[in-house]
Design a protein around this motif. Sequence first.
Motif, mmCIF file in Angstrom:
data_model
loop_
_atom_site.group_PDB
_atom_site.id
_atom_site.type_symbol
_atom_site.label_atom_id
_atom_site.label_comp_id
_atom_site.label_asym_id
_atom_site.label_seq_id
_atom_site.Cartn_x
_atom_site.Cartn_y
_atom_site.Cartn_z
ATOM 1 N N GLY A 1 0.982 -1.147 0.011
ATOM 2 C CA GLY A 1 -0.009 0.004 -0.065
ATOM 3 C C GLY A 1 0.554 1.214 0.038
ATOM 4 O O GLY A 1 1.980 1.235 0.538
ATOM 5 N N LEU A 2 0.380 2.372 -0.325
ATOM 6 C CA LEU A 2 1.325 3.523 -0.512
ATOM 7 C C LEU A 2 0.255 4.816 -0.060
ATOM 8 O O LEU A 2 -0.847 4.900 -0.285
ATOM 9 C CB LEU A 2 1.284 3.700 -2.070
ATOM 10 N N TRP A 3 1.115 5.694 0.329
ATOM 11 C CA TRP A 3 0.662 7.068 0.741
ATOM 12 C C TRP A 3 0.643 8.137 -0.084
ATOM 13 O O TRP A 3 1.740 8.177 -0.979
ATOM 14 C CB TRP A 3 1.283 7.670 2.043
ATOM 15 N N PHE A 4 -0.464 8.762 -0.523
ATOM 16 C CA PHE A 4 -0.585 10.021 -1.417
ATOM 17 C C PHE A 4 -0.898 11.362 -0.422
ATOM 18 O O PHE A 4 -1.917 11.165 0.422
ATOM 19 C CB PHE A 4 -1.375 9.592 -2.524
ATOM 20 N N GLU A 5 -0.469 12.354 -1.002
ATOM 21 C CA GLU A 5 -1.245 13.714 -0.357
ATOM 22 C C GLU A 5 -1.831 14.167 -1.292
ATOM 23 O O GLU A 5 -0.996 15.422 -1.838
ATOM 24 C CB GLU A 5 -0.613 14.372 0.795
ATOM 25 N N PRO A 6 -2.661 14.013 -2.702
ATOM 26 C CA PRO A 6 -2.738 14.918 -3.815
ATOM 27 C C PRO A 6 -3.263 16.210 -3.776
ATOM 28 O O PRO A 6 -2.914 16.684 -4.909
ATOM 29 C CB PRO A 6 -3.937 13.984 -4.303
ATOM 30 N N GLU A 7 -3.847 16.601 -2.882
ATOM 31 C CA GLU A 7 -4.375 17.959 -2.799
ATOM 32 C C GLU A 7 -3.339 19.070 -2.445
ATOM 33 O O GLU A 7 -3.629 20.297 -2.476
ATOM 34 C CB GLU A 7 -5.503 18.193 -1.664
ATOM 35 N N MET A 8 -2.270 18.763 -2.068
ATOM 36 C CA MET A 8 -1.080 19.545 -1.809
ATOM 37 C C MET A 8 0.064 19.664 -2.643
ATOM 38 O O MET A 8 0.416 18.939 -3.455
ATOM 39 C CB MET A 8 -0.677 19.075 -0.368
ATOM 40 N N VAL A 9 0.831 20.937 -2.396
ATOM 41 C CA VAL A 9 1.792 21.035 -3.083
ATOM 42 C C VAL A 9 2.942 22.065 -2.374
ATOM 43 O O VAL A 9 2.567 22.589 -1.333
ATOM 44 C CB VAL A 9 2.010 21.888 -4.517
ATOM 45 N N CYS A 10 4.142 21.626 -2.351
ATOM 46 C CA CYS A 10 5.410 22.465 -1.735
ATOM 47 C C CYS A 10 5.771 23.488 -2.647
ATOM 48 O O CYS A 10 6.177 22.986 -3.958
ATOM 49 C CB CYS A 10 6.403 21.522 -0.997
ATOM 50 N N LYS A 11 6.550 24.282 -2.352
ATOM 51 C CA LYS A 11 6.924 25.397 -3.359
ATOM 52 C C LYS A 11 8.288 24.888 -4.107
ATOM 53 O O LYS A 11 8.469 25.541 -4.958
ATOM 54 C CB LYS A 11 7.247 26.680 -2.672
ATOM 55 N N ASP A 12 9.014 23.874 -3.560
ATOM 56 C CA ASP A 12 10.227 23.452 -4.461
ATOM 57 C C ASP A 12 10.220 22.385 -5.289
ATOM 58 O O ASP A 12 11.017 21.843 -5.784
ATOM 59 C CB ASP A 12 11.233 22.861 -3.143
ATOM 60 N N THR A 13 8.595 22.150 -5.989
ATOM 61 C CA THR A 13 8.403 21.394 -6.680
ATOM 62 C C THR A 13 8.619 21.712 -8.157
ATOM 63 O O THR A 13 8.150 22.816 -8.411
ATOM 64 C CB THR A 13 7.246 20.472 -6.366
ATOM 65 N N ARG A 14 8.427 20.661 -9.210
ATOM 66 C CA ARG A 14 8.001 20.952 -10.558
ATOM 67 C C ARG A 14 6.912 21.427 -10.671
ATOM 68 O O ARG A 14 6.691 22.374 -11.462
ATOM 69 C CB ARG A 14 8.442 19.582 -11.378
ATOM 70 N N LEU A 15 5.973 20.800 -10.020
ATOM 71 C CA LEU A 15 4.455 21.019 -9.985
ATOM 72 C C LEU A 15 4.215 22.537 -9.892
ATOM 73 O O LEU A 15 3.438 23.035 -10.523
ATOM 74 C CB LEU A 15 3.686 20.323 -9.150
ATOM 75 N N PHE A 16 4.865 22.823 -8.479
ATOM 76 C CA PHE A 16 4.517 24.437 -8.438
ATOM 77 C C PHE A 16 5.465 25.221 -9.148
ATOM 78 O O PHE A 16 4.881 26.422 -9.694
ATOM 79 C CB PHE A 16 5.071 24.690 -6.892
ATOM 80 N N GLU A 17 6.392 25.037 -9.955
ATOM 81 C CA GLU A 17 7.534 25.656 -10.696
ATOM 82 C C GLU A 17 6.709 25.833 -12.055
ATOM 83 O O GLU A 17 6.487 27.002 -12.503
ATOM 84 C CB GLU A 17 8.557 25.104 -10.955
ATOM 85 N N GLU A 18 5.872 24.926 -12.449
ATOM 86 C CA GLU A 18 5.105 24.742 -13.768
ATOM 87 C C GLU A 18 3.928 25.648 -13.635
ATOM 88 O O GLU A 18 3.272 26.109 -14.614
ATOM 89 C CB GLU A 18 4.888 23.501 -14.315
#
Length: 741
Positions: free
Chosen positions: A410-427
């Motif tokens: 099994g695996l953990w996710f926290e899909p609704e969140m973002v940290c500022k050091d990420t590719r997701l936030f950069e894009e």
Amino acid sequence: MSITINESHLEFHLYNDQISYIFRVLEKSHQLEHLYYGKRIHHRDSFAHLIEREIRPSCNMFEGDHTSSMEHIKQEYPSFGSTDFRFPAHVIMREDGSHITNFVYQDFRVIKGKKSIDHLPATYVEQETEADTLEIDLFDKVLQCQLTLTYTIYQDRNVISRHARFVNIGKEDYFLDQAMSMSLDLPDDQFEMIHLQGAWAREGHLEKKRLSKGIQSIYSNRGASSHVFNPFLALKRFQTDEQKGEVYGFSLVYSGNFLAQVEVDTYNVSRVTMGINPFQFKWKLAAGESFQTPECIMVYSDHGLNGMSQTFHKLYRDRLARGYWRDKTRPILINNWEATYFDFNEDKVLQIAKTAKDLGIELFVLDDGWFGKRDDDSSSLGDWFEYEEKLPNGIEGLAEKVEELDMRFGLWFEPEMVCKDTRLFEEHPDWIIATPNRRVSHGRNQFVLDFSRCEVVDHLFNLMDQIISKSKISYIKWDMNRHITEAFSQALPTDQQGEVYHRYILGVYDLYERLIEKYPEILFESCAGGGARFDPGMLYYAPQTWTSDDTDAVERLKIQYGTSMIYPLSSIGSHVSDIPNHQVGRMTPIDTRAAVAYFGTFGYELDITKLSDQEKGQVREQVAFFKENRKLIRNGEFHRLLSPFDDNITAWMVVSEDKTEALVGYYKVLAKPNEPYQRIKLTGLDPNQLYQVNNETSYYGDELMNIGIILAGNYIDRASDYWSREHPGDYQARLFMLKAL
Ligand code: DGJ
């Protein structure tokens, strides 16, 4: 079960063997008047005798008529401004600033079964015969707005479900400032209001207060149902206890901002209202569009709080939870969070998995820290790519190795969140919820992604899908560790900013739905920093919820006892963790920790490799015990016996449907010297059945229910034992297994 309509005077009577719910259409105003809700009463051709009208100083709707004040009429879905001054069920604001509504009766339909609600979680039926539904259409001519109130009565359950739908069939846009799921006017105020309150790591605490004049409410304005209050309240009579007496329970099938309140007016009428919190809510109902409220479940019981809870449990376990896992035995899991926190690598977690497997545990769950460069809570949420230094073979490789142990992964996710050091936030820096030209608050160094936007939900689906599709994942823990602040969506126009919170939770439901559809066999466990989203909405998607980040056995007595007011044991995530306990530092025996965790989904959350051989032996026995009894625990009827909120002692039990088996948990927090005699009176057994208790003495059900299990020792002829007796000490638990002979 029936919905009977006295057509000549438009009265509606919904009833089954247990409950009746009656309302009618008012002759002059054609609005709805509530007449009765409670224990089943006879049907009559007319319920006119239930109408109460006094001449009272007030404003009246019709000239020359002094008994048409809506303030003094018990209603079904009231409005504000036309003689009723109490809290309304709805408020609609037109462009010109006016806010008067006049929804008059138009039509009704009776439908076999129950329809689903678009894009929202809801209880359901599998056969049409399980329920009947009544839809009442009301219409406001000026607004050209159609309002449909939906009532479902279940066949064999003391349940009525309600929700409302607004459709703008005109040409003018207007705004829903308030659209509650349900409003109910009870004719008196002789109740105590019960609800659950708390905070992070101490969720689900029972609160009880006598109703008083004015408004008493619980709510969330945090974007999630929250740790603080649960979307539930009950009104019980003063004498009602766990086993007997009258109680009305209300539970909202929703995971976002909610309001649940009771307004007692000075004529002692108690108006119960429940739905989306109107605070910070404003929905543009443009011409041609509709708005659907969440569902509210109402339970009436005259069998005490246990009676109410058992109804909620069965409904939520069997007709709210869905899919592959609904009726299946859930795996006993081990989660690495409290074992390693962020500090793990593949070898370490495989050691944990392997040891756990040897002891009989069935599922290994890798928690937070497997992605991006996540070594603490300051980074990486949103970069859902494996952290190679920790996991050189990726999730795919790790999952494969766990599977090779014949364990599920099994695996953990926290899909609704973002940290500022990420590719997701950069894009996509504009994808976070933030108000322009204002500081954006963080929570645990993370920011909330704007799930009101489809493209954000799409993107997260793709990111998660990339991991899930290539790995053998059997379970997902979906976490959510902060609340929404500075609510604003860059994608919504000015006049729709009041929709952000609701659209956000619709986005969360959408992502769940898409993942479930693609991966129906994955078991989802919802989580929000523990129990901040332990609500019926989530149970529709994830049949179990991580109840609290507090894993201490003593704290869990309160948390699980409170949670059991509404939620079935099959949904209550409960783990045996390490000592000293990580939240409170308490040292409780491992068997006590297990004896509390058995009354839930059961699992472990500690570094199992570090246990002594003796402790490992205990774990092996616990796992075997749970496997043997998990069907009983999952399917049985749960009864609370003694409350941790009252005393040093807690007791509860679960009884199989056929009453041939039961498991009783008894917990004493602090040891006491020279104690008074104690007995635990059981409930729910067959009075005529002989039960063997812990493979020893047998008792009849009536003895166990009327005399109880006698806990004191019997030292006749052994008075000398006094000085040599062993005392179990603090934090003791005892289990009693009852088997019908
Ligand atoms: C909060 C959860 O409740 C915990 O169980 C754990 O998953 C952490 N988040 C991880 O960050």
